[in-house]
Enzyme design. Structure first.
Site, mmCIF file in Angstrom:
data_model
loop_
_atom_site.group_PDB
_atom_site.id
_atom_site.type_symbol
_atom_site.label_atom_id
_atom_site.label_comp_id
_atom_site.label_asym_id
_atom_site.label_seq_id
_atom_site.Cartn_x
_atom_site.Cartn_y
_atom_site.Cartn_z
ATOM 1 N N ASP A 1 5.914 9.015 10.361
ATOM 2 C CA ASP A 1 6.335 9.839 9.182
ATOM 3 C C ASP A 1 5.583 10.850 8.954
ATOM 4 O OD1 ASP A 1 4.345 8.137 8.084
ATOM 5 O OD2 ASP A 1 4.924 8.160 6.265
ATOM 6 N N ARG B 1 8.248 -2.309 2.691
ATOM 7 C CA ARG B 1 8.332 -2.472 3.894
ATOM 8 C C ARG B 1 8.741 -4.031 4.627
ATOM 9 N NH1 ARG B 1 3.374 0.969 6.890
ATOM 10 N NH2 ARG B 1 4.014 2.145 4.860
ATOM 11 N N ASP C 1 1.932 9.777 13.248
ATOM 12 C CA ASP C 1 2.634 8.562 13.306
ATOM 13 C C ASP C 1 4.124 8.662 12.895
ATOM 14 O OD1 ASP C 1 2.295 9.517 10.400
ATOM 15 O OD2 ASP C 1 2.031 7.336 9.816
ATOM 16 N N ASP D 1 2.264 11.440 8.379
ATOM 17 C CA ASP D 1 1.215 11.762 7.631
ATOM 18 C C ASP D 1 -0.393 11.385 8.089
ATOM 19 O OD1 ASP D 1 1.691 9.049 7.434
ATOM 20 O OD2 ASP D 1 1.840 8.922 5.278
ATOM 21 N N ARG D 2 -0.196 10.736 9.216
ATOM 22 C CA ARG D 2 -1.271 10.306 10.006
ATOM 23 C C ARG D 2 -1.919 11.293 11.201
ATOM 24 N NH1 ARG D 2 -2.272 4.011 10.255
ATOM 25 N NH2 ARG D 2 -1.419 3.680 8.217
ATOM 26 N N THR E 1 -8.392 1.763 -0.858
ATOM 27 C CA THR E 1 -7.410 2.066 0.330
ATOM 28 C C THR E 1 -5.860 2.555 -0.410
ATOM 29 O OG1 THR E 1 -8.423 0.961 1.762
ATOM 30 C CG2 THR E 1 -5.937 1.135 2.139
ATOM 31 N N SER F 1 6.601 4.275 8.260
ATOM 32 C CA SER F 1 5.278 4.921 8.546
ATOM 33 C C SER F 1 4.819 4.455 10.227
ATOM 34 C CB SER F 1 4.025 4.446 7.779
ATOM 35 O OG SER F 1 3.129 5.461 7.822
ATOM 36 N N HIS F 2 3.781 3.854 10.125
ATOM 37 C CA HIS F 2 3.453 3.693 11.586
ATOM 38 C C HIS F 2 3.634 2.415 12.191
ATOM 39 C CE1 HIS F 2 0.873 1.779 8.506
ATOM 40 N NE2 HIS F 2 0.539 0.586 9.519
ATOM 41 N N GLU G 1 -9.906 6.150 6.635
ATOM 42 C CA GLU G 1 -10.493 5.943 8.145
ATOM 43 C C GLU G 1 -9.196 5.532 8.820
ATOM 44 O OE1 GLU G 1 -9.215 2.511 8.965
ATOM 45 O OE2 GLU G 1 -8.714 2.398 6.770
ATOM 46 N N THR H 1 0.888 -1.279 -0.121
ATOM 47 C CA THR H 1 0.019 -0.070 -0.128
ATOM 48 C C THR H 1 0.751 1.137 -0.169
ATOM 49 O OG1 THR H 1 -1.261 -1.302 1.672
ATOM 50 C CG2 THR H 1 -2.119 0.833 1.118
ATOM 51 N N LYS I 1 9.557 4.451 0.792
ATOM 52 C CA LYS I 1 8.380 4.973 0.155
ATOM 53 C C LYS I 1 8.892 5.880 -0.944
ATOM 54 C CE LYS I 1 4.916 5.716 3.795
ATOM 55 N NZ LYS I 1 3.874 6.556 4.270
ATOM 56 N N LYS J 1 -1.121 12.405 2.808
ATOM 57 C CA LYS J 1 -2.144 12.806 4.017
ATOM 58 C C LYS J 1 -0.954 13.495 4.608
ATOM 59 C CE LYS J 1 -1.539 8.072 5.651
ATOM 60 N NZ LYS J 1 -1.136 7.177 4.456
HETATM 61 C C1 VG1 Z 1 -2.543 0.926 5.996
HETATM 62 C C2 VG1 Z 1 -3.773 2.028 5.905
HETATM 63 C C3 VG1 Z 1 -4.204 2.507 4.619
HETATM 64 C C4 VG1 Z 1 -3.016 3.858 4.609
HETATM 65 C C5 VG1 Z 1 -1.690 2.557 4.567
HETATM 66 C C6 VG1 Z 1 -0.339 3.597 4.473
HETATM 67 O O1 VG1 Z 1 -2.644 0.316 4.835
HETATM 68 O O2 VG1 Z 1 -5.137 1.213 6.091
HETATM 69 O O3 VG1 Z 1 -5.293 3.472 4.765
HETATM 70 O O4 VG1 Z 1 -3.149 4.151 3.233
HETATM 71 O O5 VG1 Z 1 -1.757 2.075 5.746
HETATM 72 O O6 VG1 Z 1 -0.326 4.721 5.401
HETATM 73 P P1 VG1 Z 1 -3.036 -1.234 5.024
HETATM 74 O O7 VG1 Z 1 -2.888 -1.965 3.694
HETATM 75 O O8 VG1 Z 1 -2.215 -1.831 6.158
HETATM 76 O O9 VG1 Z 1 -4.716 -1.078 5.385
HETATM 77 V V1 VG1 Z 1 1.104 4.934 5.952
HETATM 78 O O10 VG1 Z 1 0.745 6.063 7.284
HETATM 79 O O11 VG1 Z 1 1.994 3.774 6.024
HETATM 80 O O12 VG1 Z 1 1.737 6.067 4.721
HETATM 81 CO CO CO Z 2 2.320 7.238 7.723
#
Ligand code: VG1
Ligand code: CO
Length: 553
Positions: free
Chosen positions: A289, A32, A287, A291-292, A354, A123-124, A374, A28, A136, A386
């Site tokens: 990076d 990672r 989070d 963005d959240r 997503t 990210s998170h 979400e 996504t 990324k 984001k």
């Molecule tokens: C998750 C979230 C998705 C978001 C993605 C990247 O993906 O559900 O909404 O865009 O992380 O966010 P997944 O496939 O695990 O549901 V981040 O903050 O990594 O850029």
């Molecule tokens: Co992020």
């Protein structure tokens, strides 16, 4: 030099890969993996080589590089700089200590007409030697690489035989400076300044500042990740919030043990601070990076789907959006709360898969101003990512304008638009095989439940979501299983594309209550029929052996 290495005519070191780099397609949000996986010999280099061979305009182009400060950030930047020089990139813009949030990177790509950017972040996901690392890639519009670009990079990784790199001294990232590696320019800038300028052009800082100075205590938790320096400068230095407003504000390689995922489970300290009725009026966290965002008021958690709806409904409070919105978009699993607001405003509302990359075409073609997911992600056309701190400022601007508590604002919103009770249940680290079997079993039985009862309602539609991009007509199938009921409730099932251990199953639950209904229930209670119905239909407990989700949002 090992037998697999030689120097090219241009004096680049060419490393031949003993075993080809085969990996799955980036998920996504980039590639990672565990930090240990990234430490395998030539692993990072191979992926960077595939990027540099595939991204359009590399030779002679400008590239933005930075990261969230996690373990491996500096080393990763060093490798990318030396490889970019070997690929004749004209200039790399990177940042002091390599600290660059994802939205700030998106902005730098756009303002410097760069060919793209590489952001080192998982990210998170947690960080450190025992945590995760990630790469990324963003394209020239500043947004996450498109499906076609990631497909091309993946194809490249499968046949990759060698990579090239310049042998040079490592560059010191401690302060702003200019360097050269071979014929490539390296510019090290303060990664915070441009972003702050951008925020200053969007919001009315004076109004926010005078409001928060009047008995409105804020707690911001940076979880020792990238937003610390941004938030300190914005909230404390510029807007005048008292020192200490920003907690865990120092980016650390292992995030000081924090798991930089801003939700009620992983940002528990902040949640406790706000939900147990202390002196704080407003709480927020971002989070890894940046963005959240998670938004909290005193005794009030704002669900991210509701957050998008509230921002949309109150966008006129923000100078940059006071002339109205072009349209809005949300990811498919995000609740329909924003849809009803868009309807009242008379603007379009798009439903995308997503992943932020799917908003890119809508933003670029001027069809939407705001969008969100979400998963604690909200943003606008100011960048192509984001943006966590932007959302925090947006909320503060609304509250300053309306002079009310977060909780009252939510109640006012629901009593006007109705409430979309919503929750996401995550089952993390499930055995991958079991998760795929569960998913496939549900998918194969979807057509058989159409027209039949589900959670005391009737199933209107049940399918695997396919997206047709309204701008370029591209079709992206298999984006999540949906069960849509005749009262507007829904259940969605997806397998995560960002986890690194086994598989993560996400169950999204939504049920609408009109303005006259009971607007103050506990969401888990309001959704309990759906929760039970999906558990028995998908056999979640039975197949995973887990009696409850790992994370409930
Ligand atoms: C998750 C979230 C998705 C978001 C993605 C990247 O993906 O559900 O909404 O865009 O992380 O966010 P997944 O496939 O695990 O549901 V981040 O903050 O990594 O850029
Ligand atoms: Co992020």
């Amino acid at each position: 030099m090992s037998p697999q290495e030689f120097y090219s005519e241009d004096n680049y070191r060419v490393v031949t890969l003993e075993t080809p780099f085969t990996d799955q397609k980036p998920g996504t949000s980039g590639l990672r993996k565990s930090t240990k996986h990234f430490q395998t010999a030539n692993y990072l280099e191979s992926f960077v080589e595939a990027i540099l061979q595939t991204l359009p305009g590399v030779e002679g182009g400008v590239l933005v590089v930075g990261g969230d400060g996690r373990f491996g950030n500096r080393k990763g930047i060093d490798v990318i700089l030396k490889m970019a020089a070997a690929h004749r990139v004209q200039k790399v813009i990177t940042t002091v200590n390599g600290i660059l949030s994802t939205p700030a990177a998106s902005h730098l790509i756009r303002t410097n007409n760069a060919i793209g950017g590489i952001i080192l972040s998982a990210s998170h996901n947690s960080g450190g030697p025992e945590g995760d690392f990630g790469v990324k890639l963003n394209g020239a519009n500043g947004g996450p690489a498109s499906e076609s670009l990631t497909d091309a990079i993946y194809a490249c990784t499968k046949t990759l035989e060698q990579y090239q790199i310049v042998d040079s001294e490592s560059i010191n990232l401690d302060s702003p400076a200019r360097y050269k590696i071979a014929s490539m320019n390296v510019e090290i800038i303060d990664g915070v300044i441009d972003y702050i300028d951008l925020m200053q052009n969007i919001f009315d800082f004076e109004r926010i500042s005078s409001f928060i100075k009047k008995d409105f205590l804020i707690a911001f938790d940076a979880l020792n990740a990238v937003t610390g320096p941004y938030a300190k400068r914005l909230l404390e230095d510029i807007l005048g919030a008292p020192p200490g407003t920003v907690r865990n504000g120092q980016p650390l390689e292992d995030f000081g043990g924090c798991h930089p995922d801003p939700n009620l489970t992983y940002a528990k300290d902040l949640a406790d601070l706000l939900l147990n009725g202390t002196q704080y009026s407003f709480g927020a966290a971002c989070d890894g990076d940046g963005d959240r965002n998670m938004i909290l008021g005193r005794n009030c958690f704002v669900n991210p789907s509701d957050s998008l709806a509230v921002l949309t409904a109150n966008s006129s409070c923000v100078p940059a959006y006071s002339n109205g919105l072009l349209g809005v978009a949300r990811s498919m699993p995000t609740s329909s709360a924003v849809d009803v607001v868009a309807k009242e405003l008379g603007i379009s509302c798009f439903e995308t898969p997503t992943g932020w990359k799917f908003f890119g075409n809508l933003l670029d073609s001027g069809q939407i101003t705001l969008c969100g997911e979400e998963s604690f992600g909200t943003g606008s056309n100011h960048v192509r990512e984001k943006d966590g701190l932007w959302a925090v400022l947006f909320w503060l601007q609304i509250i300053a304008f309306k002079n009310c508590a977060v909780k009252d604002l939510m109640l006012e919103h629901w009593s006007h638009f109705g409430r979309h009770y919503y929750s996401r249940h995550d089952y993390e680290s499930i055995d991958s095989q079991k998760a795929y079997e569960l998913y496939e079993n549900v998918e194969s039985r979807l057509s058989s439940i159409i027209g039949y009862p589900f959670a005391d309602k009737k199933v209107l539609k049940a399918d695997n979501f396919t997206y047709t991009d309204p701008v370029d007509g591209s079709i992206t199938p298999r984006q999540g299983l949906r069960i849509l009921l005749d009262d507007g409730s829904r259940v969605v099932l997806r397998l995560s594309g960002t986890g690194t251990k086994g598989a993560t199953l996400r169950i999204y639950l939504e049920s609408f209550v009109p303005p006259q209904g009971d607007l103050t229930q506990d969401p888990q209670k309001a959704l309990y029929k759906l929760i039970h119905a999906i558990d028995s239909f998908a056999e979640i407990t039975k197949r995973t052996g887990m009696s409850k989700p790992t994370v409930i949002t």
